[in-house]
Structures are given as C-alpha cells and as structure tokens.
Write an enzyme that holds these catalytic residues in place. Structure first.
Site, PDB file in Angstrom:
ATOM      1  N   LEU A  34      -3.717  -1.553  -1.422  1.00 29.62           N
ATOM      2  CA  LEU A  34      -3.685  -2.742  -2.265  1.00 29.62           C
ATOM      3  C   LEU A  34      -4.144  -3.895  -1.389  1.00 29.62           C
ATOM      4  O   LEU A  34      -3.465  -4.261  -0.429  1.00 29.62           O
ATOM      5  CB  LEU A  34      -2.281  -3.014  -2.800  1.00 29.62           C
ATOM      6  N   CYS A  81       0.852  -1.190   0.000  1.00 30.60           N
ATOM      7  CA  CYS A  81       0.000   0.000   0.000  1.00 30.60           C
ATOM      8  C   CYS A  81       0.882   1.232   0.000  1.00 30.60           C
ATOM      9  O   CYS A  81       2.115   1.150   0.024  1.00 30.60           O
ATOM     10  CB  CYS A  81      -0.905   0.012   1.237  1.00 30.60           C
ATOM     11  N   ARG A 112      19.395  -0.544 -13.852  1.00 28.55           N
ATOM     12  CA  ARG A 112      19.552  -1.639 -14.815  1.00 28.55           C
ATOM     13  C   ARG A 112      18.666  -2.833 -14.451  1.00 28.55           C
ATOM     14  O   ARG A 112      17.996  -3.418 -15.301  1.00 28.55           O
ATOM     15  CB  ARG A 112      21.002  -2.105 -14.847  1.00 28.55           C
ATOM     16  N   THR A 156      23.248   0.346 -11.084  1.00 28.47           N
ATOM     17  CA  THR A 156      22.899  -1.063 -11.022  1.00 28.47           C
ATOM     18  C   THR A 156      21.427  -1.258 -10.685  1.00 28.47           C
ATOM     19  O   THR A 156      20.763  -2.147 -11.228  1.00 28.47           O
ATOM     20  CB  THR A 156      23.773  -1.785  -9.978  1.00 28.47           C
ATOM     21  N   ASN A 170       1.295   0.085   5.750  1.00 33.21           N
ATOM     22  CA  ASN A 170       1.670  -0.631   4.527  1.00 33.21           C
ATOM     23  C   ASN A 170       2.448  -1.846   4.997  1.00 33.21           C
ATOM     24  O   ASN A 170       3.588  -1.717   5.448  1.00 33.21           O
ATOM     25  CB  ASN A 170       2.545   0.259   3.635  1.00 33.21           C
ATOM     26  N   GLY A 171       1.815  -3.011   4.959  1.00 35.30           N
ATOM     27  CA  GLY A 171       2.555  -4.151   5.455  1.00 35.30           C
ATOM     28  C   GLY A 171       1.790  -5.441   5.435  1.00 35.30           C
ATOM     29  O   GLY A 171       0.608  -5.497   5.077  1.00 35.30           O
TER      30      GLY A 171
END
Length: 600
Positions: free
Chosen positions: A51, A2, A320, A317, A75-76
């Site tokens: 979510l 979330c 990428r 990195t 959020n968890g």
C-alpha cells in the site's frame, strides 16, 4: 500499511513451492493492493503486498542494497527516515523514496543492533544472502501486526496476518511487540526496553506543556504522506484532540503543499447515535470537511463474518467495535483516501477507562496502565489496524508514538488518579494540558466530555441488536455444552459462542485460538485489577457488566443496558449498579476511597 510474508529455510524450493508462497502472500492483498513483489534465494522467500503512502512512484518491495545482497520486506512508516538518509548519504546509494529503505544501511552499519534507532511503526524481515541469515522485528507496542510460525519441514514463516500461514504451519503464534527474531541467535530478544516496562512507579512531576508538545510532535510526524488523508473523529476527547492538532499544524507540512490545508474528518454511527452529534459539533468548531456515514444493525450483522476473518479474533468487544470501523473504512477508501489518523492508546496510557476510578493507590494504577499498554497489540491496535487494512486504508495512532509513550508513562501516576475533591476526572492530565485560553484547541465542554466506548458511541441499539440476533442463532442446549465444544477459552454467553463458531470455521487450528486473549475482566480491566474490589472477585460475571456512566442516561440510552461480554466490556461499572457519571459506588465501594463520587 502493507502485507509481508517470509518463508525461510524450506526443504523444497521448487516452482511449486514458489507458487504456494505467492498464493499465501495474495491472502494479504487487501493490505497492499497497489503492488506485489517476491524475492527468492534458494529455500528462502520474501514477499510483499504494497500500500503506497510514501513515494508511491518508487519504493516497490522487496528493497535491496546496491549489490542486492541484503533484502528487506517491510510493513511500516519510519518517521525519522529523512534524518537517517542524511546520516548515510555518503555511504549508501538509496534507490527508492521508500521510508523503509533506511533499514538496509542501518543493518549494514550496526548489524542487528539498530531497531531502537527507528522512530515509527513497523514489522519487517531482512535476509542477508552473504551468510544466509535473517532477522525480523516488530515495533515497540505492536501497532503493526505480525505472526510467526514453523512449518513441518523446519521452515520459519513470518506474516503480517495469520491467514497467510495458518494452513502451512502446525504451530504458530503472535510475534511479540518490541522484539526481534534472529536466525543467527536462533530466537527472540527484546529490543524495546523502556523503564516503565519494569512497572516501577515513576516520580517525574506532571508538566502540562511537555505532555502537550510531545503529543503535537507525534501528530505532526504522522502527517508524512504522499497521498490524500484525513482523521477519524468520534467527537470524544482523543479523536477530537487528534483532529484539532492536525488541523492546527497541517499548514506547516509538506502534505499541505500537495493536498491543501483542508482537513477531512470521518465518523460512523447508527442514525441518531451519540458519536454523530458529537463529531459534527467538533467538526464545525475546527472547520473540517466532515463525512458522516450511517449503518444499520443488519449491515453490521451481515459484516460480522468478514470482520472475524480480517481481524482474526473472537474477542467480543473487539468484534463489536471493529464492525462499524470496518464498514466506515470501506466508505473512506471509496472517497480516494488512503490514510487516516486515529485516537487509540490514550486510555491505556493515562488510565481513561472508568474502572481506573477504583485503583486503590497510585502504585496499582501505574501497574495497570503498564499491563494495558503491553496488551494493546491484542486489542485496540489489532482492531484499528486490521479493520481498516481490510480495505487498503492505513490508520496512524499518534498517542502510541514512542516518545509520547515515554512522557506519559514517566509521569508520577498520582497526577493521573481520579480525584473528585481536586476536580480531576479520568485523563485529567491530558485535558488540562490542552486547556489553554488563547487559541483553544477545543471548547471546554468537549475537552471535558466523558469517554464513550466506540461500540456504544456508534449507537446503543448496535449492542442490543447483536445480542438479540445471537440469541436466536445459539440455543440453550448449545450453551449447556459450550465447555465440551470449546474447552479452551469457553464462551460464557451466546454472543461469544456465535463469534467463536465463525472463528473456528475460518481458523480451526489450536494455535489460532491460542492467539486470542481471554480471562476475567471488569469493564475492560486486566485480570489483576479485579483484585481491587472484593465484590468483583465474587461476581458471577467475571468479565464485567456494561452499565451506564453518562450524564444523559435514560431508559432509551446506555442506562438500560446490563450485559455480559465474552472478555472485556469497556464502559461503566459492575454488579448491576447504575452510576451517574461513572462515579457511583459498587456495593458500597467508593472510587479511590473518596466519599463524593462527582466529577469536577
């Protein structure tokens, strides 16, 4: 996964301010497209974009206690929430099925001293209307992102991502993992205090069964879901073990009752890439319903600006590796899947990167793993979380389970050392733990397959394509003036310069650029590990070189690659020496003092 935003102690709490908070919160809507909510108590705002993974028909946030005096946005995923619910069944009237609701009775019972009782990954803000105090906390190693900022009016802003607060806070920073922030104490304190954090060298003997069972438990608890899910499968050791253990234990879970025992697996790559072939082999062995996604170099280049916007970094990195993951996440979500399991964290815990071959002793090896785990929230955790949540997809990482971390980091590091004389390659302790004859988890050649960096595994032309493209976008004159243009974390090559230009346009504040790590690195090492080899310190390329380290090296494959990167490059060895199997010498230096650099 979330998105949360809290704005606390504003000087202004008019409707206009409420509208501004809502507008900032909507910048997190990609993280939580299913629902949104906002709580206001005078000058304090708590907002959430949800979510829904557990209890999608209830659990909308903010969450409240019975008389609505305690409010939480989170959020968890709290994997021990059922156990906590039973503990407080007689004291607390639960009103939702949300796993995060257990934060409220824990707070009412223990005050702020409860965070270590949560088993899971999380970031949350709790506001107590009775005394106008608040607290916020982030999980042990920072699997879930969190930022904190300070408004010019003295307000405190706490957000899942930087984009929701960077325009309103003159100063902001990463919210440190394993910490809580208390308004009553007016500052941070660490709630996660494991023994390994002190970097003392442990002496617990290696116990293969203990390590294996700890990982299996970590995977099983992450199958807590009320929505369709799958696994990310590159065909390497870590993702293959995640898939194997998930497939083996899925039938025992509540998820199987809802969605059946078929397991979906996902891989992304350029046509003909190593990951596509390896993942297909593992999927066939395990019997998963396998989904193979292809992308082109141009697809990736076209997505870079979005990737930088969502990932909030200019680390080379990370960008990428994030780009293929970002593209794959969109495809996965389009199939109706909302959660996947992935293999991040193993290399940091167990010394899986090839530069660990050169650790001078077990003490230095262990200290480096400690440093790597402490930095995960700025690298692999950030990438895995943000590249997928950009499309409303949640990634769960069992290797970073708090109990598994404890087992892995409590082991005598002598067992983790690369030692060809004893037939021990990198991550031998993990490979050996799952090397069982009866009902094998994986075929031996997969179990002992050498690590492939994600951005290489998706296809070697991906890196070549990025370099060629950025070479055209950034002139030599621009590079000559790089230090003047970007005096902080100056880009050292054109690829890094190109990413930095995009980042600065999206996030121009000093605080924003300071959230991104930088510094000398050899093949994904921390700066401290450069001290292991004198030639590393003398190298004109302090960030390392990407050199082949594979059995199947060829001119068309990674052996053809020598490249500079902006911060870290997580494959192979340095100073232009191609090393078969990653075990060659570096200017005469031999890994771990051995004279025979052959993997067993």
């Amino acid at each position: 996964m979330c998105g949360i935003l809290a704005v606390l102690g504003c000087a202004d709490w008019s409707q206009a301010k409420r509208a501004r908070v809502l507008a900032c919160s909507r910048r997190l809507k990609h993280r939580g497209p299913d629902w949104s909510g906002l709580f206001q108590c005078e000058s304090n705002f708590l907002a959430q974009q949800r979510l829904s993974i557990v209890s999608p028909l209830s659990g909308d946030q903010p969450l409240y206690n019975k008389d609505r005096t305690v409010v939480v946005v989170a959020n968890g995923e709290i994997y021990n929430h059922k156990k906590i619910r039973k503990q407080f069944a007689a004291k607390h009237a639960f009103t939702t099925g949300s796993d995060c609701e257990v934060i409220i009775p824990l707070y009412e019972e223990y005050g702020e001293n409860f965070v270590n009782m949560l088993d899971g990954v999380f970031s949350f803000v709790l506001f107590d209307t009775r005394n106008k105090t608040y607290m916020a906390a982030r999980d042990a190693v920072g699997v879930n992102p969190l930022y904190i900022g300070w408004g010019s009016d003295g307000s405190v802003w706490i957000s899942s991502e930087m984009k929701a607060l960077h325009e309103d806070c003159p100063k902001f920073e990463l919210f440190p993992p394993g910490h809580l922030y208390s308004s009553a104490a007016a500052g941070f304190r660490r709630w996660y205090n494991p023994e390994w954090f002190l970097e003392h060298v442990p002496a617990t003997p290696y116990q293969p069964r203990v390590l294996r069972e700890a990982f299996e438990k970590a995977v099983i608890k992450r199958l807590m879901t009320d929505v369709p899910f799958g696994v990310l499968l590159s065909g390497g050791l870590d993702s293959s073990l995640v898939a194997s253990v998930t497939k083996r234990h899925l039938v025992e879970t509540e998820a199987a009752e809802k969605f059946g025992t078929e397991l979906h697996s996902f891989v992304v790559g350029l046509e003909g890439s190593p990951d596509l072939k390896a993942a297909r082999e593992v999927a066939d062995y395990l019997g998963t319903i396998h989904h193979e996604f292809h992308f082109t170099v141009q697809d990736g280049i076209d997505a870079i600006e979005e990737v930088i916007y969502h990932n909030e970094t200019y680390d080379v990195t990370t960008i990428r590796a994030s780009t293929p993951m970002f593209l794959m996440a969109r495809k996965i979500k389009a199939l109706g899947v909302k959660m996947v399991l992935s293999g991040e964290g193993s290399d940091e815990l167990l010394g899986g990167y090839l530069y660990f071959h050169f650790a001078p002793n077990k003490e230095e090896f262990h200290k480096e793993t400690c440093r790597k785990v402490k930095a995960l929230h700025q690298y692999d955790c950030l990438r895995a979380n943000k590249a997928t949540s950009a499309w409303g997809l949640e990634v769960r990482v069992p290797f970073l389970d708090k109990e598994f971390i404890e087992v892995a980091m409590s082991m005598d590091p002598e067992w983790k050392l690369y030692d060809p004389d004893l037939g021990r390659m990198e991550k031998w302790v993990l490979r050996k733990a799952f090397d069982v004859e009866e009902e094998p988890y994986l075929p031996k050649h997969i179990l002992y397959r050498q690590k492939e960096q994600f951005s290489d595994g998706v296809g070697y032309n991906w890196i070549d394509g990025l370099k060629a493209f950025t070479e055209q976008q950034v002139t030599d004159e621009m590079m000559k003036n790089a230090a003047e243009e970007y005096p902080y974390n100056t880009p050292i090559n054109k690829e890094a310069y190109y990413y930095r230009m995009i980042f600065e346009r999206l996030y121009p504040q000093d605080s924003a650029r300071e959230t991104v790590p930088w510094g000398p690195s050899i093949a994904c090492s921390t700066p401290a590990a450069i001290e292991w080899v004198a030639q590393w310190k003398a190298s004109n390329d302090p960030s390392g070189r990407l050199i082949a380290s594979h059995n199947d090296s060829s001119a068309a494959g990674p052996a053809a690659h020598t490249e500079d990167v902006g911060h870290t490059s997580c494959k192979g060895i340095v100073n232009g020496v191609v090393t078969a199997n990653g075990n060659g010498h570096i200017n005469g230096v031999v890994p771990n003092g051995k004279t025979n650099g052959i993997l067993g």
